[in-house]
Design a protein around this motif. Structure first.
Motif, PDB file in Angstrom:
ATOM      1  N   GLU A 194       0.828  -1.203   0.000  1.00  0.00           N
ATOM      2  CA  GLU A 194       0.000   0.000   0.000  1.00  0.00           C
ATOM      3  C   GLU A 194       0.864   1.256   0.000  1.00  0.00           C
ATOM      4  N   ILE A 195       1.907   1.270   0.827  1.00  0.00           N
ATOM      5  CA  ILE A 195       2.783   2.440   0.901  1.00  0.00           C
ATOM      6  C   ILE A 195       3.553   2.627  -0.395  1.00  0.00           C
ATOM      7  N   THR A 196       4.030   1.541  -0.990  1.00  0.00           N
ATOM      8  CA  THR A 196       4.778   1.693  -2.254  1.00  0.00           C
ATOM      9  C   THR A 196       3.862   2.167  -3.377  1.00  0.00           C
ATOM     10  N   ARG A 197       2.613   1.701  -3.392  1.00  0.00           N
ATOM     11  CA  ARG A 197       1.673   2.198  -4.413  1.00  0.00           C
ATOM     12  C   ARG A 197       1.394   3.682  -4.211  1.00  0.00           C
ATOM     13  N   LEU A 198       1.216   4.085  -2.951  1.00  0.00           N
ATOM     14  CA  LEU A 198       0.982   5.499  -2.655  1.00  0.00           C
ATOM     15  C   LEU A 198       2.193   6.336  -3.071  1.00  0.00           C
ATOM     16  N   GLN A 206      18.452  12.122   6.078  1.00  0.00           N
ATOM     17  CA  GLN A 206      17.954  13.297   6.798  1.00  0.00           C
ATOM     18  C   GLN A 206      17.282  14.286   5.853  1.00  0.00           C
ATOM     19  N   MET A 207      17.927  14.587   4.747  1.00  0.00           N
ATOM     20  CA  MET A 207      17.356  15.569   3.815  1.00  0.00           C
ATOM     21  C   MET A 207      16.068  15.065   3.186  1.00  0.00           C
ATOM     22  N   SER A 208      15.997  13.771   2.908  1.00  0.00           N
ATOM     23  CA  SER A 208      14.770  13.267   2.280  1.00  0.00           C
ATOM     24  C   SER A 208      13.607  13.298   3.266  1.00  0.00           C
ATOM     25  N   PHE A 209      13.858  13.004   4.548  1.00  0.00           N
ATOM     26  CA  PHE A 209      12.797  13.142   5.544  1.00  0.00           C
ATOM     27  C   PHE A 209      12.341  14.597   5.639  1.00  0.00           C
ATOM     28  N   GLN A 210      13.293  15.510   5.710  1.00  0.00           N
ATOM     29  CA  GLN A 210      12.944  16.919   5.836  1.00  0.00           C
ATOM     30  C   GLN A 210      12.195  17.416   4.605  1.00  0.00           C
ATOM     31  N   THR A 211      12.694  17.051   3.426  1.00  0.00           N
ATOM     32  CA  THR A 211      12.033  17.469   2.191  1.00  0.00           C
ATOM     33  C   THR A 211      10.636  16.871   2.091  1.00  0.00           C
ATOM     34  N   ALA A 212      10.513  15.608   2.514  1.00  0.00           N
ATOM     35  CA  ALA A 212       9.209  14.942   2.454  1.00  0.00           C
ATOM     36  C   ALA A 212       8.171  15.698   3.277  1.00  0.00           C
ATOM     37  N   LEU A 251       5.035   7.106   3.763  1.00  0.00           N
ATOM     38  CA  LEU A 251       5.112   6.515   5.092  1.00  0.00           C
ATOM     39  C   LEU A 251       4.597   7.469   6.164  1.00  0.00           C
ATOM     40  N   MET A 252       5.031   8.724   6.127  1.00  0.00           N
ATOM     41  CA  MET A 252       4.592   9.667   7.154  1.00  0.00           C
ATOM     42  C   MET A 252       3.104   9.951   7.051  1.00  0.00           C
ATOM     43  N   MET A 253       2.583  10.046   5.828  1.00  0.00           N
ATOM     44  CA  MET A 253       1.136  10.208   5.680  1.00  0.00           C
ATOM     45  C   MET A 253       0.404   9.053   6.358  1.00  0.00           C
ATOM     46  N   LYS A 254       0.903   7.852   6.125  1.00  0.00           N
ATOM     47  CA  LYS A 254       0.263   6.659   6.683  1.00  0.00           C
ATOM     48  C   LYS A 254       0.342   6.645   8.209  1.00  0.00           C
ATOM     49  N   MET A 255       1.520   6.980   8.743  1.00  0.00           N
ATOM     50  CA  MET A 255       1.715   6.899  10.180  1.00  0.00           C
ATOM     51  C   MET A 255       0.970   7.992  10.941  1.00  0.00           C
ATOM     52  N   LEU A 256       0.732   9.114  10.287  1.00  0.00           N
ATOM     53  CA  LEU A 256       0.064  10.231  10.958  1.00  0.00           C
ATOM     54  C   LEU A 256      -1.457  10.132  10.921  1.00  0.00           C
ATOM     55  N   GLU A 257      -1.979   9.177  10.175  1.00  0.00           N
ATOM     56  CA  GLU A 257      -3.427   8.973  10.182  1.00  0.00           C
ATOM     57  C   GLU A 257      -3.882   8.520  11.565  1.00  0.00           C
TER      58      GLU A 257
END
Length: 358
Positions: free
Chosen positions: A22-26, A58-64, A300-306
């Motif tokens: 699900e996360i990879t499709r998203l 680190q940069m990819s988390f921040q950019t995300a 991933l963060m979208m999913k975890m923050l739901e």
């Protein structure tokens, strides 16, 4: 999307195979329709607690988080935080989880992310704990494979280099073993072979695997080649590092023996294990891989923050036993409850997966 079964992401075992897919499709949809997702995390705050150096993660988390409309706090050097004054991991996490909605943490000690999750009021993402695990890199690898191979099944996957200390290797093996028809070729020197618990995991999963010491001989077999660097920071002495570095180098000559649809991945940074000439080969996908990592972490963060809410956990009760791994976080943070799971006649540490005799 259904809420995640696990509040934290410490190991990929915290996600079901259905959740990985699900996360990879998203992530793939975000890649195609980035503008549709801006603002999804407006008002949310990501804390990045990086106790050791990082560029891409680190940069990819921040950019995300920024691309999702959220904000970021944190540190990229513990010397710039109260850690330098002797503050415990528990205290740092208790404080920061009061300021943020989600935490991404990298730490040089195995089990640190698990330890942090015991005292955090918000979800914790393991962004790498020593040479142990790196689950978001594996999500990146899965998104890359979905796009570049079109399948997670029936692949011959070669992993080359430092398979002992390579946390990305351990996480990828555990993930890909969950899909049918995959087999593994483990390419390393004897001293840098995968830990026993990874071999046990593969055997228990019924996945065929073999250990070889020649990259050239393995090349024609592979659908995916995952190169890793020999990690200077994981060695006890410069002399031991010098003896191991440069043993495996992927170059144009070796690529000639590979399949035409081979995919070459690398978690980066590289040193000398992939020759610059390979960058121009269309089968080299490691730079694209870094971009896929952005989409993977957004998803991933979208999913975890739901439905996430601030909740102070109750740490488990420990037992009167010590982890056999001197590099485990339980030896650095003495207040941590010592918890294990049983595996036959062994105790397996819940933090670092080291096995200890009962």
């Amino acid at each position: 999307m259904e809420p995640m079964q696990s509040r934290h992401l410490i190991d990929l075992d915290d996600l079901s195979v259905a959740e990985w897919e699900e996360i990879t499709r998203l992530a793939c949809d975000i890649r195609e329709h980035m503008d549709d997702y801006y603002g999804v995390c407006r008002g949310r705050i990501l804390a990045t607690l990086f106790y050791e150096p990082s560029t891409r993660t680190q940069m990819s988390f921040q950019t995300a988080m920024l691309r999702l409309g959220g904000r970021i706090i944190g540190f990229d050097n513990p010397a710039n935080s109260s850690v330098s004054k002797g503050e415990s991991l528990k205290d740092t996490v208790r404080v920061v989880s009061g300021y943020s909605d989600i935490i991404a943490m990298r730490h040089p000690t195995a089990g640190a992310a698990k330890a942090a999750s015991l005292y955090s009021r918000v979800p914790v993402i393991n962004a790498g704990d020593g040479g142990h695990l790196h689950p978001t890199q594996t999500l990146t690898d899965l998104v890359t494979l979905r796009n570049e191979k079109g399948t997670f099944d029936g692949l011959c996957i070669g992993l080359c280099g430092d398979l002992k200390n390579g946390r990305t290797v351990h996480s990828l093996i555990k993930a890909m073993a969950g899909f049918p028809g995959n087999r593994f070729v483990l390419i390393s020197t004897k001293k840098l072979g995968v830990p026993a618990y990874i071999k046990d995991f593969l055997s228990a999963a019924g996945c065929p695997w073999q250990e070889v010491d020649s990259l050239s001989e393995a090349m024609p077999l592979l659908d995916v080649l995952y190169m890793t660097r020999i990690q200077r920071e994981r060695f006890d002495s410069p002399e031991e590092y010098e003896r191991q570095k440069g043993v495996y180098i992927l170059d144009a000559a070796k690529m000639k023996a590979a399949k035409k649809d081979l995919v070459v991945l690398h978690p980066l940074p590289r040193v000398d294990e992939i020759a610059i000439e390979v960058d121009d080969d269309p089968r080299a996908k490691y730079f694209e891989q870094t971009e896929y990592g952005l989409y993977a972490r957004m998803a991933l963060m979208m999913k975890m923050l739901e439905n996430a809410h601030k909740e102070l956990p109750v740490p488990p009760k420990g037992v009167d036993a010590l982890c056999a791994n001197p590099g485990c976080i339980t030896h650095q943070e003495p207040y941590l409850p010592h918890t294990f799971r049983k595996s036959g006649d062994l105790l397996v540490c819940d933090y670092c997966d080291e096995r200890t005799l009962l």
